[in-house]
Design a protein around this motif. Structure first.
Motif, PDB file in Angstrom:
ATOM      1  N   SER A  37     -43.730 -33.203  77.924  1.00 56.09           N
ATOM      2  CA  SER A  37     -45.182 -33.205  78.135  1.00 56.09           C
ATOM      3  C   SER A  37     -45.971 -33.372  76.845  1.00 56.09           C
ATOM      4  O   SER A  37     -47.197 -33.423  76.876  1.00 56.09           O
ATOM      5  N   GLY A  38     -45.293 -33.416  75.718  1.00 57.73           N
ATOM      6  CA  GLY A  38     -46.011 -33.648  74.461  1.00 57.73           C
ATOM      7  C   GLY A  38     -46.818 -32.446  73.994  1.00 57.73           C
ATOM      8  O   GLY A  38     -47.893 -32.600  73.417  1.00 57.73           O
ATOM      9  N   THR A  39     -46.295 -31.248  74.222  1.00 57.27           N
ATOM     10  CA  THR A  39     -47.006 -30.053  73.776  1.00 57.27           C
ATOM     11  C   THR A  39     -46.487 -29.548  72.429  1.00 57.27           C
ATOM     12  O   THR A  39     -46.923 -28.501  71.960  1.00 57.27           O
ATOM     13  N   GLY A  40     -45.563 -30.269  71.831  1.00 55.98           N
ATOM     14  CA  GLY A  40     -44.939 -29.842  70.585  1.00 55.98           C
ATOM     15  C   GLY A  40     -45.956 -29.587  69.480  1.00 55.98           C
ATOM     16  O   GLY A  40     -47.007 -30.223  69.428  1.00 55.98           O
ATOM     17  N   LEU A  41     -45.617 -28.659  68.591  1.00 54.30           N
ATOM     18  CA  LEU A  41     -46.561 -28.260  67.541  1.00 54.30           C
ATOM     19  C   LEU A  41     -46.048 -28.585  66.138  1.00 54.30           C
ATOM     20  O   LEU A  41     -46.513 -28.023  65.152  1.00 54.30           O
ATOM     21  N   SER A  42     -45.047 -29.459  66.054  1.00 55.82           N
ATOM     22  CA  SER A  42     -44.588 -29.866  64.723  1.00 55.82           C
ATOM     23  C   SER A  42     -44.450 -31.378  64.628  1.00 55.82           C
ATOM     24  O   SER A  42     -43.792 -31.899  63.738  1.00 55.82           O
ATOM     25  N   GLY A  43     -45.046 -32.080  65.580  1.00 54.65           N
ATOM     26  CA  GLY A  43     -45.000 -33.552  65.525  1.00 54.65           C
ATOM     27  C   GLY A  43     -43.648 -34.132  65.851  1.00 54.65           C
ATOM     28  O   GLY A  43     -43.350 -35.275  65.503  1.00 54.65           O
ATOM     29  N   GLY A  44     -42.839 -33.369  66.557  1.00 53.13           N
ATOM     30  CA  GLY A  44     -41.468 -33.816  66.849  1.00 53.13           C
ATOM     31  C   GLY A  44     -41.396 -35.010  67.770  1.00 53.13           C
ATOM     32  O   GLY A  44     -40.393 -35.719  67.785  1.00 53.13           O
ATOM     33  N   SER A  45     -42.447 -35.258  68.535  1.00 53.05           N
ATOM     34  CA  SER A  45     -42.375 -36.417  69.435  1.00 53.05           C
ATOM     35  C   SER A  45     -43.374 -37.508  69.066  1.00 53.05           C
ATOM     36  O   SER A  45     -43.665 -38.397  69.849  1.00 53.05           O
ATOM     37  N   MET A  51     -38.126 -36.904  85.498  1.00 50.38           N
ATOM     38  CA  MET A  51     -36.862 -36.242  85.876  1.00 50.38           C
ATOM     39  C   MET A  51     -37.169 -34.746  85.901  1.00 50.38           C
ATOM     40  O   MET A  51     -36.860 -34.026  84.957  1.00 50.38           O
ATOM     41  N   ASP A  52     -37.802 -34.331  86.997  1.00 48.54           N
ATOM     42  CA  ASP A  52     -38.371 -32.973  86.993  1.00 48.54           C
ATOM     43  C   ASP A  52     -37.874 -32.096  88.132  1.00 48.54           C
ATOM     44  O   ASP A  52     -38.511 -31.115  88.489  1.00 48.54           O
ATOM     45  N   ARG A  53     -36.715 -32.444  88.672  1.00 47.47           N
ATOM     46  CA  ARG A  53     -36.238 -31.663  89.820  1.00 47.47           C
ATOM     47  C   ARG A  53     -35.499 -30.392  89.389  1.00 47.47           C
ATOM     48  O   ARG A  53     -34.776 -30.390  88.399  1.00 47.47           O
ATOM     49  N   GLU A  86     -33.423 -30.649  85.955  1.00 49.72           N
ATOM     50  CA  GLU A  86     -33.538 -31.824  85.097  1.00 49.72           C
ATOM     51  C   GLU A  86     -34.454 -31.488  83.922  1.00 49.72           C
ATOM     52  O   GLU A  86     -35.294 -30.577  84.009  1.00 49.72           O
ATOM     53  N   ALA A  87     -34.297 -32.252  82.857  1.00 44.73           N
ATOM     54  CA  ALA A  87     -34.995 -31.920  81.605  1.00 44.73           C
ATOM     55  C   ALA A  87     -36.508 -31.939  81.732  1.00 44.73           C
ATOM     56  O   ALA A  87     -37.215 -31.213  81.034  1.00 44.73           O
ATOM     57  N   GLY A  88     -37.017 -32.762  82.655  1.00 43.63           N
ATOM     58  CA  GLY A  88     -38.467 -32.892  82.771  1.00 43.63           C
ATOM     59  C   GLY A  88     -39.130 -31.821  83.636  1.00 43.63           C
ATOM     60  O   GLY A  88     -40.347 -31.833  83.796  1.00 43.63           O
ATOM     61  N   ALA A  89     -38.343 -30.914  84.181  1.00 44.76           N
ATOM     62  CA  ALA A  89     -38.929 -29.849  85.006  1.00 44.76           C
ATOM     63  C   ALA A  89     -39.849 -28.983  84.148  1.00 44.76           C
ATOM     64  O   ALA A  89     -39.529 -28.671  82.999  1.00 44.76           O
ATOM     65  N   ILE A  90     -40.989 -28.605  84.707  1.00 52.55           N
ATOM     66  CA  ILE A  90     -41.943 -27.769  83.987  1.00 52.55           C
ATOM     67  C   ILE A  90     -41.388 -26.335  83.908  1.00 52.55           C
ATOM     68  O   ILE A  90     -40.905 -25.798  84.904  1.00 52.55           O
ATOM     69  N   THR A  91     -41.468 -25.743  82.741  1.00 53.51           N
ATOM     70  CA  THR A  91     -40.897 -24.409  82.520  1.00 53.51           C
ATOM     71  C   THR A  91     -41.439 -23.390  83.524  1.00 53.51           C
ATOM     72  O   THR A  91     -40.692 -22.599  84.102  1.00 53.51           O
ATOM     73  N   MET A 132     -45.900 -22.951  78.467  1.00 52.60           N
ATOM     74  CA  MET A 132     -44.979 -23.050  79.606  1.00 52.60           C
ATOM     75  C   MET A 132     -45.575 -23.597  80.897  1.00 52.60           C
ATOM     76  O   MET A 132     -44.854 -24.116  81.728  1.00 52.60           O
ATOM     77  N   LYS A 133     -46.877 -23.531  81.036  1.00 52.07           N
ATOM     78  CA  LYS A 133     -47.481 -24.082  82.255  1.00 52.07           C
ATOM     79  C   LYS A 133     -47.376 -25.599  82.311  1.00 52.07           C
ATOM     80  O   LYS A 133     -47.435 -26.189  83.378  1.00 52.07           O
ATOM     81  N   ILE A 134     -47.276 -26.236  81.163  1.00 51.89           N
ATOM     82  CA  ILE A 134     -47.186 -27.697  81.172  1.00 51.89           C
ATOM     83  C   ILE A 134     -45.978 -28.244  80.429  1.00 51.89           C
ATOM     84  O   ILE A 134     -45.603 -29.390  80.620  1.00 51.89           O
TER      85      ILE A 134
END
Lengths: 464, 464
Positions: free
Chosen positions: A77-85, A99-101, A115-120, A141-143
């Motif tokens: 979701s691009g919420t990273g806080l160190s510019g990793g993506s 891939m969010d199942r 799957e890796a894309g599932a929201i926490t 974690m909401k997104i």
């Protein structure tokens, strides 16, 4: 504003042969948001974004990229806080949100597979339906996606008692830099058959492989929770409270603090009646069996008062607990609204060194004439000094840079680290050599070269 | 009987230049015991054993060995159960038992720092003096070293609730294959600065580096414990009890079982009045706050009875608890005395598959006309099928081999592993490829080649 890369037409042709063309974005207006993540003042150049729906699609994309030596930047979701993506020019941005199942909830073995894309948050909710808890609770974690949490080894508010994401990863499916798919781990509580490769990928920030599925450990949901807020005239008194609680052999699930600047911003924002003359506020929660939390709650209150709390508020019910939690939960939003640019740092020290570190940060702010609000996880030494600044003010940004280096240097001097839960990414790679030393850095580089010999996975991150 | 290697005189000269010659053993009568570890039917060839007292001495030995490409086998007390410290001919056996100091107990940060040769039990005792607990409790803890525990990622009886050795390692000092000394980790509860290299060395069985110091996490010692023993006419009833306890959201610290053969051997050995007609016995402990364990103890007793326990004994005090614990603690010794050779295995499956696995092992024993007593950690699926055999009987040993392969194959089929806590070492390397698959095995080999390019550290272990 992120720039748009000029595309290699052959690349798009190949990607649309692998994926439904609707899941290959190349239009400028679609691309722009993928040049950012949650990190202030950082942006990259995007050319193409793909949304695979299966591991096989991920593997095909990676195999093609490996063959052509095209960089791949994976993201959730691009919420990273160190510019990793943040993407490199000409990279394929591989976004896993489709891939969010949630694939399986296994109550007998206390595991959940997703799957890796599932929201926490969805994972937490799913576990909750059967009375189980997935403890890691990063602020996003909401997104944020679970794959992103694992790739960053995310922390959260419950680290002191429950640990971090790594402690809950029992297995994973990873697509390697070659495009080969490998499954690591299993549902066994104990397994020592060979080196723990899954631990290599946890926290590897997309630089060693692309995590496509995760198998997580769950625990029984605690039956009850006690929430309280304690106000202090001095930071020392708040820190003494934390030490005295630990010395009393109590491990609360949450021990969070706000400093004076943060308190003021939160009060301006949320109007919850926080005392503006307080130097520090502690937000504390203990969870578990009702009898235990009743007893521990009383002890914690007594300790807080003994250590000099000017007031202690104890939530009588869930509603009141939520109200108290607002103080801590709104800290970042409250700080973020007072200046154009908010740089959220996460220097971390051993718990015993916390007061020294906080005082040092306040000194740094004064010395460099900067506004730094500090809040964070007092129980586990994970601080969030938050720079309230403006990236368009180059002169101030230079002072921010100097201040940040001083803070990290001092954290290291105190036996701490430059990042407790946000990762190295782009934002901190220049601080990494001092943090871990050359011998460790060499090990990291060797590992990277071994697992990604052509350097196609998220190049330019972690290392300079 | 282990053989004695012919020595290269130059090697001994070099080693005695690094170490006090009293700490370099070359006499046949001194060497013999270093050809064994705790693994049945395995022995190696010893030429020289060295006892460094400092990390610098270890580093010097490794640098010399690296230069001359001489293999090094590191070891602690030699209690390993997979032949991980059996020496290769011409290897330097590097024994860490003289580096046994506990260096620091940090109550504020809940950590303890020790040299690798410190006895695990001493660490537990030291923590206990200040009301803290080091939870991992491998069966060998009275004599095994903490470095060995970390190198093997040892388990123990409390795995279900408290996890394993890996979960308590916050940092370590390692001498790399080059002789370089590196410190990994720190006292921070959260640290995501770079890949987690310490996790690579945990469980690496002496093949990637030599661990010389460890920094461990401690937890508050639980205030109370409730101990009980439940007898069953069928294994299914015992397994149902375990499932029902977990379903009731209780995570006991110990959930151990003995099968019929083990019960008989224990009763013959310890004469504690176990019912010889029982098909299974569960040894259960819950620890924590007195109010909680009182309540959980009652629930567990009720569940046991509801699931068909023919009797439940509850310890009224610590003495009685110790008496009940004897049943489980003496399992291995009791089995070991009935035959010349006792092969203790640790096939492990997800908890939900435990009954199937136990029944399969009983079938294997019947089919191959072997005596296999099974006991182990029912809470975490970690079984100890124990072959009561005679290594001089080659025909029987061949049947043991076949039976073992069948057991491991079935464990893998059930989503389990070939080793839950003993490691791969020499004893299980031929089973590893089937257990983890070729893609994982390739990753392991790549890691080994990266960290030990000349293959001098404990060669021939883990991989064929």
């Amino acid at each position: 504003m992120p720039r748009i890369s000029t595309l290699n037409p052959q690349l798009v042709t190949e990607l649309t042969a692998i994926l439904d063309p609707k899941r290959v974005l190349t239009e400028r207006e679609h691309l722009l948001t993928y040049g950012f993540d949650g990190t202030a003042a950082l942006q990259g150049e995007v050319g193409v974004v793909v949304f695979p729906q299966t591991t096989e699609e991920v593997a095909k994309i990676v195999r093609y990229a490996a063959q052509e030596k095209i960089p791949i930047v994976s993201r959730g979701s691009g919420t990273g806080l160190s510019g990793g993506s943040i993407p490199q020019p000409n990279a394929i941005v591989l976004c896993l949100v489709k891939m969010d199942r949630i694939l399986e909830l296994d109550e007998k073995n206390l595991t959940i597979l997703a799957e890796a894309g599932a929201i926490t948050q969805k994972i937490t909710e799913k576990a909750d339906t059967v009375g189980l808890l997935y403890p890691p609770d990063p602020g996003s974690m909401k997104i944020s996606t679970i794959g992103g949490n694992v790739a960053e080894n995310s922390g959260g508010l419950r680290g002191l008692k429950y640990g971090i994401t790594r402690d809950y990863v029992m297995g994973m499916e990873v697509v390697l830099a070659s495009g080969e798919v490998v499954w690591l781990g299993n549902k066994c509580v104990k397994d020592v058959a060979g080196y723990s490769m899954k631990d290599v990928f946890i926290g590897s920030e997309g630089t060693l492989g692309i995590i496509t599925k995760v198998l997580l450990k769950l625990v029984p949901r605690p039956a009850a929770k006690k929430t309280m807020l304690a106000m202090y005239a001095t930071m020392d008194a708040a820190a003494d409270t934390v030490s005295a609680i630990i010395a009393a052999k109590i491990i609360p699930c949450t021990l969070e603090f706000l400093d004076r600047i943060t308190i003021k911003c939160v009060e301006d924002f949320a109007k919850i009646g926080l005392p503006l003359d307080a130097e520090a506020i502690l937000f504390m929660e203990t969870d578990g069996h009702p009898a235990v939390i009743e007893e521990q709650g009383k002890q914690m209150e007594e300790i807080a008062r003994r250590c000099g709390a000017t007031a202690v508020q104890i939530a009588a019910n869930a509603d009141e607990a939520n109200k108290l939690a607002t103080a801590r939960r709104s800290a970042f939003s409250a700080l973020a609204r007072v200046s154009p640019t908010t740089i959220l740092e996460d220097a971390t020290v051993p718990r015993s060194e916390l007061t020294k570190m906080i005082r040092f940060i306040q000194g740094v702010a004064t010395r460099h004439n900067l506004r730094i609000g500090t809040f964070g996880h007092m129980g586990d030494g994970n601080l969030h000094p938050t720079f309230l600044t403006d990236e368009r003010n180059h002169e101030e940004m230079e002072r921010v840079e100097v201040a940040m280096k001083e803070i990290f240097d001092y954290a290291i001097e105190l036996g701490g680290t430059i990042t407790g839960e946000h990762g190295v990414g782009l934002a901190k790679k220049k601080f990494l050599p001092d943090a871990i030393g050359n011998a460790s850095l060499t090990l990291l580089r060797q590992l990277k070269r071994t697992l990604d010999p052509d350097g196609i996975l998220n190049p330019g991150k972690i290392f300079d």
